[in-house]
Design a protein around this motif. Sequence first.
Motif, PDB file in Angstrom:
ATOM      1  N   SER A 131      25.061 -24.281  49.166  1.00  0.00           N
ATOM      2  CA  SER A 131      24.494 -24.498  47.830  1.00  0.00           C
ATOM      3  C   SER A 131      23.030 -24.889  47.915  1.00  0.00           C
ATOM      4  CB  SER A 131      25.285 -25.579  47.087  1.00  0.00           C
ATOM      5  OG  SER A 131      26.615 -25.188  46.915  1.00  0.00           O
ATOM      6  N   ARG A 132      22.718 -25.775  48.838  1.00  0.00           N
ATOM      7  CA  ARG A 132      21.317 -26.196  49.003  1.00  0.00           C
ATOM      8  C   ARG A 132      20.443 -25.021  49.416  1.00  0.00           C
ATOM      9  NH1 ARG A 132      20.163 -31.102  52.644  1.00  0.00           N
ATOM     10  NH2 ARG A 132      18.097 -30.543  51.910  1.00  0.00           N
ATOM     11  N   ILE A 133      20.945 -24.174  50.317  1.00  0.00           N
ATOM     12  CA  ILE A 133      20.170 -23.004  50.750  1.00  0.00           C
ATOM     13  C   ILE A 133      19.852 -22.113  49.548  1.00  0.00           C
ATOM     14  CG2 ILE A 133      20.317 -20.833  52.043  1.00  0.00           C
ATOM     15  CD1 ILE A 133      21.868 -22.494  54.222  1.00  0.00           C
ATOM     16  N   ALA A 134      20.839 -21.861  48.725  1.00  0.00           N
ATOM     17  CA  ALA A 134      20.643 -20.994  47.563  1.00  0.00           C
ATOM     18  C   ALA A 134      19.676 -21.617  46.558  1.00  0.00           C
ATOM     19  CB  ALA A 134      21.989 -20.705  46.903  1.00  0.00           C
ATOM     20  N   ILE A 135      19.916 -22.858  46.211  1.00  0.00           N
ATOM     21  CA  ILE A 135      19.098 -23.522  45.192  1.00  0.00           C
ATOM     22  C   ILE A 135      17.671 -23.734  45.685  1.00  0.00           C
ATOM     23  CG2 ILE A 135      18.788 -25.646  43.854  1.00  0.00           C
ATOM     24  CD1 ILE A 135      21.956 -25.851  44.013  1.00  0.00           C
ATOM     25  N   GLU A 136      17.525 -24.361  46.848  1.00  0.00           N
ATOM     26  CA  GLU A 136      16.184 -24.667  47.343  1.00  0.00           C
ATOM     27  C   GLU A 136      15.416 -23.398  47.691  1.00  0.00           C
ATOM     28  OE1 GLU A 136      15.539 -28.024  49.967  1.00  0.00           O
ATOM     29  OE2 GLU A 136      17.530 -28.800  49.431  1.00  0.00           O
ATOM     30  N   GLY A 137      16.108 -22.404  48.239  1.00  0.00           N
ATOM     31  CA  GLY A 137      15.430 -21.161  48.575  1.00  0.00           C
ATOM     32  C   GLY A 137      14.839 -20.491  47.349  1.00  0.00           C
ATOM     33  N   TYR A 138      15.668 -20.271  46.337  1.00  0.00           N
ATOM     34  CA  TYR A 138      15.181 -19.561  45.159  1.00  0.00           C
ATOM     35  C   TYR A 138      14.188 -20.411  44.358  1.00  0.00           C
ATOM     36  CZ  TYR A 138      14.827 -16.274  41.397  1.00  0.00           C
ATOM     37  OH  TYR A 138      14.322 -15.377  40.484  1.00  0.00           O
ATOM     38  N   ALA A 139      14.418 -21.690  44.295  1.00  0.00           N
ATOM     39  CA  ALA A 139      13.477 -22.559  43.584  1.00  0.00           C
ATOM     40  C   ALA A 139      12.107 -22.545  44.264  1.00  0.00           C
ATOM     41  CB  ALA A 139      14.022 -23.982  43.513  1.00  0.00           C
ATOM     42  N   THR A 140      12.095 -22.501  45.589  1.00  0.00           N
ATOM     43  CA  THR A 140      10.826 -22.447  46.312  1.00  0.00           C
ATOM     44  C   THR A 140      10.134 -21.112  46.055  1.00  0.00           C
ATOM     45  OG1 THR A 140      11.718 -23.962  47.975  1.00  0.00           O
ATOM     46  CG2 THR A 140       9.722 -22.771  48.559  1.00  0.00           C
ATOM     47  N   ARG A 141      10.910 -20.043  45.951  1.00  0.00           N
ATOM     48  CA  ARG A 141      10.350 -18.732  45.586  1.00  0.00           C
ATOM     49  C   ARG A 141       9.638 -18.832  44.233  1.00  0.00           C
ATOM     50  NH1 ARG A 141      10.594 -13.295  45.742  1.00  0.00           N
ATOM     51  NH2 ARG A 141      11.884 -13.158  47.594  1.00  0.00           N
ATOM     52  N   LEU A 142      10.316 -19.383  43.247  1.00  0.00           N
ATOM     53  CA  LEU A 142       9.712 -19.517  41.919  1.00  0.00           C
ATOM     54  C   LEU A 142       8.498 -20.436  41.958  1.00  0.00           C
ATOM     55  CD1 LEU A 142      12.808 -19.829  39.546  1.00  0.00           C
ATOM     56  CD2 LEU A 142      11.323 -17.843  39.905  1.00  0.00           C
ATOM     57  N   ALA A 143       8.608 -21.519  42.701  1.00  0.00           N
ATOM     58  CA  ALA A 143       7.490 -22.462  42.794  1.00  0.00           C
ATOM     59  C   ALA A 143       6.248 -21.765  43.345  1.00  0.00           C
ATOM     60  CB  ALA A 143       7.870 -23.654  43.665  1.00  0.00           C
ATOM     61  N   ALA A 144       6.423 -20.845  44.281  1.00  0.00           N
ATOM     62  CA  ALA A 144       5.281 -20.133  44.863  1.00  0.00           C
ATOM     63  C   ALA A 144       4.524 -19.326  43.808  1.00  0.00           C
ATOM     64  CB  ALA A 144       5.748 -19.217  45.998  1.00  0.00           C
ATOM     65  N   THR A 145       5.222 -18.911  42.770  1.00  0.00           N
ATOM     66  CA  THR A 145       4.565 -18.135  41.717  1.00  0.00           C
ATOM     67  C   THR A 145       3.967 -19.029  40.627  1.00  0.00           C
ATOM     68  OG1 THR A 145       6.558 -17.879  40.346  1.00  0.00           O
ATOM     69  CG2 THR A 145       6.187 -16.239  42.103  1.00  0.00           C
ATOM     70  N   ARG A 146       4.319 -20.313  40.635  1.00  0.00           N
ATOM     71  CA  ARG A 146       3.908 -21.213  39.551  1.00  0.00           C
ATOM     72  C   ARG A 146       3.074 -22.406  40.017  1.00  0.00           C
ATOM     73  NH1 ARG A 146       9.956 -20.947  36.845  1.00  0.00           N
ATOM     74  NH2 ARG A 146       9.742 -18.776  36.208  1.00  0.00           N
ATOM     75  N   VAL A 147       2.981 -22.603  41.311  1.00  0.00           N
ATOM     76  CA  VAL A 147       2.341 -23.787  41.869  1.00  0.00           C
ATOM     77  C   VAL A 147       0.841 -23.792  41.538  1.00  0.00           C
ATOM     78  CG1 VAL A 147       1.865 -22.774  44.147  1.00  0.00           C
ATOM     79  CG2 VAL A 147       2.273 -25.219  43.948  1.00  0.00           C
ATOM     80  N   THR A 148       0.315 -24.991  41.301  1.00  0.00           N
ATOM     81  CA  THR A 148      -1.108 -25.166  41.010  1.00  0.00           C
ATOM     82  C   THR A 148      -1.811 -25.788  42.215  1.00  0.00           C
ATOM     83  OG1 THR A 148      -0.854 -27.415  40.151  1.00  0.00           O
ATOM     84  CG2 THR A 148      -0.543 -25.593  38.572  1.00  0.00           C
ATOM     85  N   ASP A 149      -3.124 -25.786  42.168  1.00  0.00           N
ATOM     86  CA  ASP A 149      -3.892 -26.432  43.234  1.00  0.00           C
ATOM     87  C   ASP A 149      -3.558 -27.919  43.312  1.00  0.00           C
ATOM     88  OD1 ASP A 149      -5.074 -24.021  43.868  1.00  0.00           O
ATOM     89  OD2 ASP A 149      -6.932 -24.440  42.778  1.00  0.00           O
ATOM     90  N   ALA A 150      -3.372 -28.549  42.163  1.00  0.00           N
ATOM     91  CA  ALA A 150      -3.023 -29.980  42.145  1.00  0.00           C
ATOM     92  C   ALA A 150      -1.661 -30.200  42.806  1.00  0.00           C
ATOM     93  CB  ALA A 150      -3.022 -30.512  40.717  1.00  0.00           C
ATOM     94  N   ASP A 151      -0.722 -29.294  42.565  1.00  0.00           N
ATOM     95  CA  ASP A 151       0.595 -29.392  43.204  1.00  0.00           C
ATOM     96  C   ASP A 151       0.471 -29.303  44.723  1.00  0.00           C
ATOM     97  OD1 ASP A 151       1.942 -29.484  40.709  1.00  0.00           O
ATOM     98  OD2 ASP A 151       2.162 -27.291  40.657  1.00  0.00           O
ATOM     99  N   ILE A 152      -0.338 -28.365  45.186  1.00  0.00           N
ATOM    100  CA  ILE A 152      -0.530 -28.175  46.627  1.00  0.00           C
ATOM    101  C   ILE A 152      -1.152 -29.428  47.236  1.00  0.00           C
ATOM    102  CG2 ILE A 152      -1.799 -26.859  48.384  1.00  0.00           C
ATOM    103  CD1 ILE A 152       0.698 -25.443  47.158  1.00  0.00           C
TER     104      ILE A 152
END
Length: 169
Positions: free
Chosen positions: A38-59
């Motif tokens: 479950s963690r692999i599925a959730i964290e994997g896909y959430a990280t994919r989405l985060a890569a498309t939405r992340v800001t410089d401040a987030d980084i």
Amino acid sequence: TPVREALLRLQGEGLVSREKGWVVESTDPSNMDAIFESRIAIEGYATRLAATRVTDADITELAALVDEMARFEQMNRAQLNQLNRTFHRRIIEMAGNPFFLEMHEKTLFYYWNMRLPVIFTKDQTQEANDQHKVILSALAEHRADAAEEAAREHVRTTHRIVKDALEGF
């Protein structure tokens, strides 16, 4: 009333039971594989989405957490665990999907509720920190495929460490 409603919701989710009072249910260790899947599925896909939405401040925020975790030898395990939880939670939040955050919190509850007697070695902790850097790099470069795979590999590594440690018991 709000506490009672919360307890009833937790009871419905199987996290607590009512006997002579409220009791937190323990997690069956045989569910460990399912928890990590479950963690692999959730964290994997959430990280994919985060890569498309992340800001410089987030980084910048994530980089500060990675830098702080790099000094793990100068802190106690509880401090490192808190930094690690914050790092992963922030990525889930950056995905912008509140359902992922709820599901992630639930898998972590089950994981910590197993009370696993696993202490990461220095090398294992360093490996986890190196994986955090790979995740951060993929996020910073908005590489969704790489971010997802790095997050999945990170959880798979933790799964192997826990599984190996439990075989000794």
